[in-house]
Design a protein around this motif. Structure first.
Motif, PDB file in Angstrom:
ATOM      1  N   GLY A  89      98.347  49.469  -0.231  1.00  0.00           N
ATOM      2  CA  GLY A  89      98.863  48.123  -0.587  1.00  0.00           C
ATOM      3  C   GLY A  89      98.058  47.176  -1.277  1.00  0.00           C
ATOM      4  O   GLY A  89      98.344  45.965  -1.861  1.00  0.00           O
ATOM      5  N   GLY A  90      96.579  47.426  -1.350  1.00  0.00           N
ATOM      6  CA  GLY A  90      95.647  46.424  -1.683  1.00  0.00           C
ATOM      7  C   GLY A  90      94.487  46.034  -0.809  1.00  0.00           C
ATOM      8  O   GLY A  90      94.488  46.775   0.231  1.00  0.00           O
ATOM      9  N   PHE A  91      94.002  44.884  -0.930  1.00  0.00           N
ATOM     10  CA  PHE A  91      92.740  44.568  -0.282  1.00  0.00           C
ATOM     11  C   PHE A  91      93.405  43.774   1.144  1.00  0.00           C
ATOM     12  O   PHE A  91      94.242  43.069   0.878  1.00  0.00           O
ATOM     13  N   LYS A  92      92.387  43.995   2.014  1.00  0.00           N
ATOM     14  CA  LYS A  92      93.201  43.047   3.194  1.00  0.00           C
ATOM     15  C   LYS A  92      91.749  42.788   4.053  1.00  0.00           C
ATOM     16  O   LYS A  92      90.948  43.408   3.964  1.00  0.00           O
ATOM     17  N   ILE A  93      91.845  41.518   4.732  1.00  0.00           N
ATOM     18  CA  ILE A  93      91.105  41.360   5.575  1.00  0.00           C
ATOM     19  C   ILE A  93      91.513  42.015   6.925  1.00  0.00           C
ATOM     20  O   ILE A  93      92.333  41.748   7.540  1.00  0.00           O
ATOM     21  N   THR A  94      90.566  42.869   7.225  1.00  0.00           N
ATOM     22  CA  THR A  94      90.908  44.045   8.306  1.00  0.00           C
ATOM     23  C   THR A  94      90.360  43.305   9.763  1.00  0.00           C
ATOM     24  O   THR A  94      91.153  43.565  10.672  1.00  0.00           O
ATOM     25  N   THR A  95      88.923  42.807   9.807  1.00  0.00           N
ATOM     26  CA  THR A  95      88.760  42.317  11.027  1.00  0.00           C
ATOM     27  C   THR A  95      87.626  41.338  10.813  1.00  0.00           C
ATOM     28  O   THR A  95      86.988  41.206   9.680  1.00  0.00           O
ATOM     29  N   ILE A  96      87.433  40.456  11.697  1.00  0.00           N
ATOM     30  CA  ILE A  96      86.472  39.433  11.654  1.00  0.00           C
ATOM     31  C   ILE A  96      85.693  39.725  13.117  1.00  0.00           C
ATOM     32  O   ILE A  96      86.201  39.721  14.114  1.00  0.00           O
ATOM     33  N   GLU A  97      84.390  39.907  12.744  1.00  0.00           N
ATOM     34  CA  GLU A  97      83.434  40.025  13.923  1.00  0.00           C
ATOM     35  C   GLU A  97      82.638  38.888  14.261  1.00  0.00           C
ATOM     36  O   GLU A  97      82.022  38.574  13.525  1.00  0.00           O
ATOM     37  N   LEU A  98      82.972  38.510  15.537  1.00  0.00           N
ATOM     38  CA  LEU A  98      82.208  37.235  15.910  1.00  0.00           C
ATOM     39  C   LEU A  98      81.217  37.589  16.769  1.00  0.00           C
ATOM     40  O   LEU A  98      81.236  38.684  17.701  1.00  0.00           O
ATOM     41  N   SER A  99      79.830  37.143  16.571  1.00  0.00           N
ATOM     42  CA  SER A  99      78.845  37.520  17.440  1.00  0.00           C
ATOM     43  C   SER A  99      78.112  36.158  17.886  1.00  0.00           C
ATOM     44  O   SER A  99      78.026  35.125  16.778  1.00  0.00           O
ATOM     45  N   THR A 100      78.144  35.701  18.795  1.00  0.00           N
ATOM     46  CA  THR A 100      77.874  34.405  19.548  1.00  0.00           C
ATOM     47  C   THR A 100      76.730  34.216  20.698  1.00  0.00           C
ATOM     48  O   THR A 100      76.766  35.331  21.432  1.00  0.00           O
ATOM     49  N   GLU A 101      75.871  33.317  20.576  1.00  0.00           N
ATOM     50  CA  GLU A 101      74.909  33.337  21.644  1.00  0.00           C
ATOM     51  C   GLU A 101      74.786  32.000  22.101  1.00  0.00           C
ATOM     52  O   GLU A 101      75.077  30.896  21.356  1.00  0.00           O
ATOM     53  N   ALA A 102      74.804  31.671  23.469  1.00  0.00           N
ATOM     54  CA  ALA A 102      74.859  30.495  23.923  1.00  0.00           C
ATOM     55  C   ALA A 102      73.914  30.330  25.014  1.00  0.00           C
ATOM     56  O   ALA A 102      73.599  31.354  25.835  1.00  0.00           O
ATOM     57  N   GLU A 103      73.344  29.001  25.068  1.00  0.00           N
ATOM     58  CA  GLU A 103      72.439  28.935  26.203  1.00  0.00           C
ATOM     59  C   GLU A 103      72.955  27.764  27.141  1.00  0.00           C
ATOM     60  O   GLU A 103      73.302  26.645  26.605  1.00  0.00           O
ATOM     61  N   VAL A 104      73.501  28.383  28.196  1.00  0.00           N
ATOM     62  CA  VAL A 104      74.296  27.501  29.109  1.00  0.00           C
ATOM     63  C   VAL A 104      73.385  27.487  30.470  1.00  0.00           C
ATOM     64  O   VAL A 104      73.537  28.412  31.256  1.00  0.00           O
TER      65      VAL A 104
END
Length: 142
Positions: A89-104
Protein backbone atom coordinates in the motif's frame (compact mmCIF):
# COMPACT_ATOMS: atom_id res chain seq x y z
CA UNK A 1 -4.15 25.46 25.65
CA UNK A 2 -1.30 25.91 23.18
CA UNK A 3 -1.62 25.51 19.43
CA UNK A 4 1.66 24.86 17.62
CA UNK A 5 2.14 25.56 13.93
CA UNK A 6 4.39 24.27 11.20
CA UNK A 7 4.24 24.60 7.44
CA UNK A 8 5.54 22.98 4.29
CA UNK A 9 5.80 24.07 0.69
CA UNK A 10 6.38 21.68 -2.21
CA UNK A 11 7.25 22.63 -5.80
CA UNK A 12 7.23 20.20 -8.72
CA UNK A 13 6.61 16.49 -9.00
CA UNK A 14 7.49 13.84 -6.42
CA UNK A 15 10.86 12.68 -7.79
CA UNK A 16 12.30 15.96 -9.07
CA UNK A 17 10.51 18.48 -6.86
CA UNK A 18 11.73 20.18 -3.72
CA UNK A 19 10.21 21.55 -0.59
CA UNK A 20 10.76 23.53 2.58
CA UNK A 21 9.69 22.61 6.09
CA UNK A 22 9.31 25.37 8.67
CA UNK A 23 8.30 25.44 12.31
CA UNK A 24 6.02 28.25 13.42
CA UNK A 25 8.40 29.66 16.01
CA UNK A 26 10.99 30.30 13.29
CA UNK A 27 13.56 28.17 15.16
CA UNK A 28 13.94 25.84 12.17
CA UNK A 29 13.48 25.99 8.42
CA UNK A 30 15.01 23.49 6.05
CA UNK A 31 14.80 21.98 2.58
CA UNK A 32 13.56 18.47 1.79
CA UNK A 33 13.41 16.37 -1.36
CA UNK A 34 12.46 12.89 -2.50
CA UNK A 35 16.06 11.84 -1.87
CA UNK A 36 16.09 13.24 1.68
CA UNK A 37 12.90 11.31 2.52
CA UNK A 38 13.42 7.98 0.82
CA UNK A 39 17.20 7.78 0.36
CA UNK A 40 19.96 9.83 2.00
CA UNK A 41 21.06 13.43 1.64
CA UNK A 42 22.03 16.36 3.82
CA UNK A 43 18.51 17.80 3.80
CA UNK A 44 15.85 17.16 6.41
CA UNK A 45 12.55 15.33 6.10
CA UNK A 46 9.24 15.09 7.97
CA UNK A 47 10.27 11.82 9.64
CA UNK A 48 13.41 13.39 11.11
CA UNK A 49 11.34 16.20 12.59
CA UNK A 50 8.87 13.65 13.97
CA UNK A 51 11.81 11.87 15.62
CA UNK A 52 13.01 15.12 17.16
CA UNK A 53 9.52 15.76 18.51
CA UNK A 54 9.30 12.28 20.02
CA UNK A 55 12.80 12.43 21.55
CA UNK A 56 12.19 15.89 22.99
CA UNK A 57 8.79 14.98 24.41
CA UNK A 58 10.07 11.72 25.89
CA UNK A 59 13.11 13.32 27.56
CA UNK A 60 11.04 16.11 29.04
CA UNK A 61 8.24 13.78 30.23
CA UNK A 62 10.70 11.32 31.78
CA UNK A 63 12.49 14.13 33.64
CA UNK A 64 9.13 15.39 34.89
CA UNK A 65 7.93 11.98 36.07
CA UNK A 66 11.21 11.29 37.86
CA UNK A 67 11.21 14.74 39.47
CA UNK A 68 7.59 14.41 40.62
CA UNK A 69 8.60 11.20 42.42
CA UNK A 70 11.54 12.92 44.13
CA UNK A 71 14.28 11.71 41.74
CA UNK A 72 15.36 14.82 39.84
CA UNK A 73 17.68 13.71 37.02
CA UNK A 74 20.99 15.38 36.28
CA UNK A 75 20.35 14.67 32.61
CA UNK A 76 18.16 12.75 30.17
CA UNK A 77 19.32 12.24 26.59
CA UNK A 78 17.12 10.48 24.05
CA UNK A 79 17.69 9.51 20.42
CA UNK A 80 14.82 8.50 18.16
CA UNK A 81 15.22 6.41 15.02
CA UNK A 82 12.17 6.70 12.79
CA UNK A 83 11.89 3.69 10.49
CA UNK A 84 10.25 4.42 7.13
CA UNK A 85 9.57 1.31 5.06
CA UNK A 86 7.83 0.32 1.85
CA UNK A 87 4.93 -1.91 2.84
CA UNK A 88 1.87 -3.13 1.00
CA UNK A 89 0.00 0.00 0.00
CA UNK A 90 2.97 2.37 0.06
CA UNK A 91 5.42 3.88 2.51
CA UNK A 92 4.75 3.74 6.24
CA UNK A 93 6.48 4.72 9.45
CA UNK A 94 6.73 1.25 10.94
CA UNK A 95 8.52 1.87 14.23
CA UNK A 96 10.22 4.53 16.26
CA UNK A 97 13.17 3.24 18.26
CA UNK A 98 13.90 5.31 21.35
CA UNK A 99 17.24 5.03 23.08
CA UNK A 100 17.49 7.02 26.27
CA UNK A 101 20.21 7.54 28.83
CA UNK A 102 19.57 9.25 32.13
CA UNK A 103 21.70 10.15 35.10
CA UNK A 104 19.45 9.98 38.16
CA UNK A 105 21.27 9.99 41.51
CA UNK A 106 19.92 7.53 44.07
CA UNK A 107 17.57 5.65 41.71
CA UNK A 108 17.99 1.93 41.04
CA UNK A 109 17.72 0.46 37.55
CA UNK A 110 14.47 -1.43 38.18
CA UNK A 111 12.64 1.73 39.23
CA UNK A 112 14.19 3.65 36.34
CA UNK A 113 12.95 1.06 33.83
CA UNK A 114 9.41 1.45 35.21
CA UNK A 115 9.56 5.23 34.85
CA UNK A 116 10.93 4.92 31.30
CA UNK A 117 8.31 2.40 30.18
CA UNK A 118 5.48 4.46 31.66
CA UNK A 119 6.82 7.53 29.84
CA UNK A 120 6.97 5.60 26.54
CA UNK A 121 3.24 4.94 26.87
CA UNK A 122 2.15 8.35 28.13
CA UNK A 123 4.24 11.17 26.69
CA UNK A 124 2.15 13.53 24.56
CA UNK A 125 3.82 12.78 21.23
CA UNK A 126 3.80 9.00 21.84
CA UNK A 127 0.09 9.15 22.52
CA UNK A 128 -0.44 11.07 19.26
CA UNK A 129 1.45 8.33 17.39
CA UNK A 130 -0.58 5.35 18.55
CA UNK A 131 -0.52 3.84 15.05
CA UNK A 132 3.27 3.46 15.24
CA UNK A 133 5.09 0.89 17.37
CA UNK A 134 7.45 2.72 19.71
CA UNK A 135 10.33 0.59 20.99
CA UNK A 136 12.43 1.63 23.98
CA UNK A 137 15.94 0.93 25.23
CA UNK A 138 16.56 2.73 28.53
CA UNK A 139 19.91 2.98 30.30
CA UNK A 140 20.60 4.43 33.73
CA UNK A 141 24.10 5.90 33.87
CA UNK A 142 26.33 7.56 36.45
Amino acid sequence: MAIRKASATWEGNLKDGKGTLKVGSGAFEGPFTFISRFENSGDTNPEELLGAAEAGCFSMALAHGLSQAGHTPKSVRTEAKVNLALVEGGFKITTIELSTEAEVPGLDNSAFQEFAENTRKTCIVSRALTGVEILLEAKLVG
